[in-house]
Design a protein around this motif. Structure first.
Motif, mmCIF file in Angstrom:
data_model
loop_
_atom_site.group_PDB
_atom_site.id
_atom_site.type_symbol
_atom_site.label_atom_id
_atom_site.label_comp_id
_atom_site.label_asym_id
_atom_site.label_seq_id
_atom_site.Cartn_x
_atom_site.Cartn_y
_atom_site.Cartn_z
ATOM 1 N N LEU A 35 0.837 -1.206 0.000
ATOM 2 C CA LEU A 35 0.000 0.000 0.000
ATOM 3 C C LEU A 35 0.868 1.251 0.000
ATOM 4 O O LEU A 35 0.622 2.193 -0.762
ATOM 5 C CB LEU A 35 -0.929 -0.001 1.211
ATOM 6 N N VAL A 39 0.947 4.166 -2.917
ATOM 7 C CA VAL A 39 0.649 5.571 -2.615
ATOM 8 C C VAL A 39 1.827 6.455 -3.010
ATOM 9 O O VAL A 39 1.650 7.524 -3.604
ATOM 10 C CB VAL A 39 0.289 5.743 -1.122
ATOM 11 N N ALA A 47 -3.470 1.708 -5.361
ATOM 12 C CA ALA A 47 -3.574 1.993 -3.932
ATOM 13 C C ALA A 47 -4.934 1.561 -3.392
ATOM 14 O O ALA A 47 -5.033 0.980 -2.305
ATOM 15 C CB ALA A 47 -3.345 3.478 -3.659
ATOM 16 N N GLU A 48 -5.988 1.817 -4.178
ATOM 17 C CA GLU A 48 -7.338 1.409 -3.773
ATOM 18 C C GLU A 48 -7.428 -0.110 -3.657
ATOM 19 O O GLU A 48 -7.969 -0.652 -2.689
ATOM 20 C CB GLU A 48 -8.358 1.932 -4.797
ATOM 21 N N GLU A 50 -4.928 -2.284 -3.235
ATOM 22 C CA GLU A 50 -4.083 -2.750 -2.126
ATOM 23 C C GLU A 50 -4.751 -2.473 -0.782
ATOM 24 O O GLU A 50 -4.677 -3.290 0.138
ATOM 25 C CB GLU A 50 -2.700 -2.086 -2.172
ATOM 26 N N HIS A 51 -5.408 -1.318 -0.669
ATOM 27 C CA HIS A 51 -6.093 -0.981 0.576
ATOM 28 C C HIS A 51 -7.219 -1.974 0.850
ATOM 29 O O HIS A 51 -7.378 -2.459 1.974
ATOM 30 C CB HIS A 51 -6.640 0.454 0.510
ATOM 31 N N ARG A 83 -3.512 5.738 2.928
ATOM 32 C CA ARG A 83 -4.174 5.830 1.631
ATOM 33 C C ARG A 83 -4.559 7.255 1.278
ATOM 34 O O ARG A 83 -4.498 7.671 0.126
ATOM 35 C CB ARG A 83 -5.405 4.934 1.625
ATOM 36 N N ARG A 84 -4.953 8.033 2.297
ATOM 37 C CA ARG A 84 -5.311 9.439 2.052
ATOM 38 C C ARG A 84 -4.104 10.248 1.607
ATOM 39 O O ARG A 84 -4.232 11.245 0.917
ATOM 40 C CB ARG A 84 -5.895 10.070 3.311
#
Length: 85
Positions: A35, A39, A47-48, A50-51, A83-84
């Motif tokens: 992740l 990112v 990333a989405e 993996e999250h 993630r953000r």
């Protein structure tokens, strides 16, 4: 070393369970790294994905007892922060 048969079996069982728990916790760490890499590369789609996979792994580890539920919640919160960005 144990001389009692039931204790020897218990030692073997706890060793098996320990390895299983290590597999779950190690997988969670691996997906955290993946992740972070996604990112830092700026790949939002990866990333989405993996999250989502990481959250699933954390929930599975909590369900199996490899992670305490509060520890799982903390890791999920940390994953959302990563993630953000």
């Amino acid at each position: 070393m144990a001389n009692i048969a039931s204790q020897e079996k218990r030692i073997q069982r706890s060793a098996r369970e320990r390895l299983e728990n290590r597999r779950y916790t190690s997988a969670v760490k691996t997906y955290f790294h993946r992740l972070e890499d996604a990112v830092s590369a700026g790949d939002a789609d990866r990333a989405e994905a993996e999250h989502r996979t990481l959250i699933s792994q954390i929930d599975r580890a909590v369900k199996r007892g490899a992670l305490h539920r509060n520890s799982g919640a903390r890791k999920k919160s940390r994953a959302a922060r990563i993630r953000r960005g």
